[in-house]
Write an enzyme that holds these catalytic residues in place. Sequence first.
Site, PDB file in Angstrom:
ATOM      1  N   THR A 210      18.673  49.280  16.948  1.00 16.03           N
ATOM      2  CA  THR A 210      18.679  49.573  15.509  1.00 16.03           C
ATOM      3  C   THR A 210      20.056  50.014  15.028  1.00 16.03           C
ATOM      4  OG1 THR A 210      17.949  51.875  15.799  1.00 16.03           O
ATOM      5  CG2 THR A 210      16.234  50.185  15.547  1.00 16.03           C
ATOM      6  N   TYR A 245      23.919  60.003   7.099  1.00 15.50           N
ATOM      7  CA  TYR A 245      24.654  59.659   8.313  1.00 15.50           C
ATOM      8  C   TYR A 245      26.133  59.948   8.158  1.00 15.50           C
ATOM      9  CZ  TYR A 245      20.912  57.642  11.094  1.00 15.50           C
ATOM     10  OH  TYR A 245      19.798  57.487  11.876  1.00 15.50           O
ATOM     11  N   VAL A 257      18.424  51.435   9.581  1.00 13.82           N
ATOM     12  CA  VAL A 257      17.124  51.569   8.913  1.00 13.82           C
ATOM     13  C   VAL A 257      16.097  51.145   9.967  1.00 13.82           C
ATOM     14  CG1 VAL A 257      15.786  51.014   6.842  1.00 13.82           C
ATOM     15  CG2 VAL A 257      18.293  50.958   6.756  1.00 13.82           C
ATOM     16  N   HIS A 258      15.895  52.025  10.922  1.00 17.56           N
ATOM     17  CA  HIS A 258      15.267  51.694  12.196  1.00 17.56           C
ATOM     18  C   HIS A 258      13.982  50.881  12.066  1.00 17.56           C
ATOM     19  CE1 HIS A 258      18.028  54.727  13.765  1.00 17.56           C
ATOM     20  NE2 HIS A 258      17.517  55.614  12.928  1.00 17.56           N
ATOM     21  N   ASP A 259      13.045  51.383  11.266  1.00 12.97           N
ATOM     22  CA  ASP A 259      11.675  50.865  11.318  1.00 12.97           C
ATOM     23  C   ASP A 259      11.545  49.452  10.775  1.00 12.97           C
ATOM     24  OD1 ASP A 259      11.128  53.328  12.370  1.00 12.97           O
ATOM     25  OD2 ASP A 259      10.238  54.136  10.549  1.00 12.97           O
TER      26      ASP A 259
END
Length: 330
Positions: A210, A245, A257-259
């Site tokens: 990610t 961040y 935007v990991h998910d």
Amino acid sequence: MWVSALAQNGDPVARKIILDVDTGTDDAVAIMFAALHPELDLIGVTTVNGNVPLARTTDNTLRVLDWIGRSDIPVFPGLARPIARRGFPASRHFGRDSDDDPHGSALPIPEPSSKAQDTGAVEFLVETLRSTTEQLTLVPVGPMSNIATALAVDPSLTEAVDEVVAMGGGHAVANVTASAEFNIWADPEAAALVLSAGFGRLTLVPLDATHQALVTEEDCAALDALGTPAGVAASRFVSRRIAAYRTAVEGGNAAPVHDVVCTAYLVRPDLLTTRHLPVEVDTASPLTIGRTVIDTRPGSSLDPNAHVAFGADARLLTELLLGTFGAVSG
């Protein structure tokens, strides 16, 4: 891996998925993608304690679905605490609503008018997977408490799942501790149970992947320019992440935007580069609790149990976001 079938008219059959979330900003983008992409059929969203407490997670999820006109998708509240641990801190290592918090508390979109279902997440998972006549895809992008509890009720539920695509863990990258990623650390026993459950295919999307699929300020401007509810909201959510961040972790004009990497992978598997490897979760050591131990040794005697993503295509992710969120009129 799921292979798209074709309907009688030649169009692809939408892949049926259940999304399990702890809705902060990145979950919100993942929900919008899953709810709006024509190749995905989001049959339900289950919520869990994680980025924010369960009540806020559920409220945020309802806000997102209402905002994009998909209040028809049912939301099922899940576990408010880990399956084995007491006193889990929902606000983790930053102050809630502080500058280094990429989520905040309530998402900056209107309060929902829709309501969550009376049925709980675990009951919904068990009943749905027991009764389905076609395999479903599970996409947990928060702590895996709900999935693990459903498996404890009925371990044979794995047979109804074509793939689990989970956001969590890290090999060379960590966040909440020096060696652990938040989703796994938040309920390590649950993650360990899911990883050892024997699913036919489990794809793990850790921070290593990610953090390669960063969304930039320029991308946010393009999303906002779409003028659609999803585009405007995604721009707003990701901009908060970039600011956080910049303050707390990486600097620069971009953030992971990991998910949404997980939901985007469902329609474009080439988004990720994976390796089939053994993965275990540390549930014992005070120093490394929640660490995903990913065995990359060529000669390992352990059986692989996860397709672990080590690479991600940032440009393709942005194209998928713009295409999906721009195709829906506001």
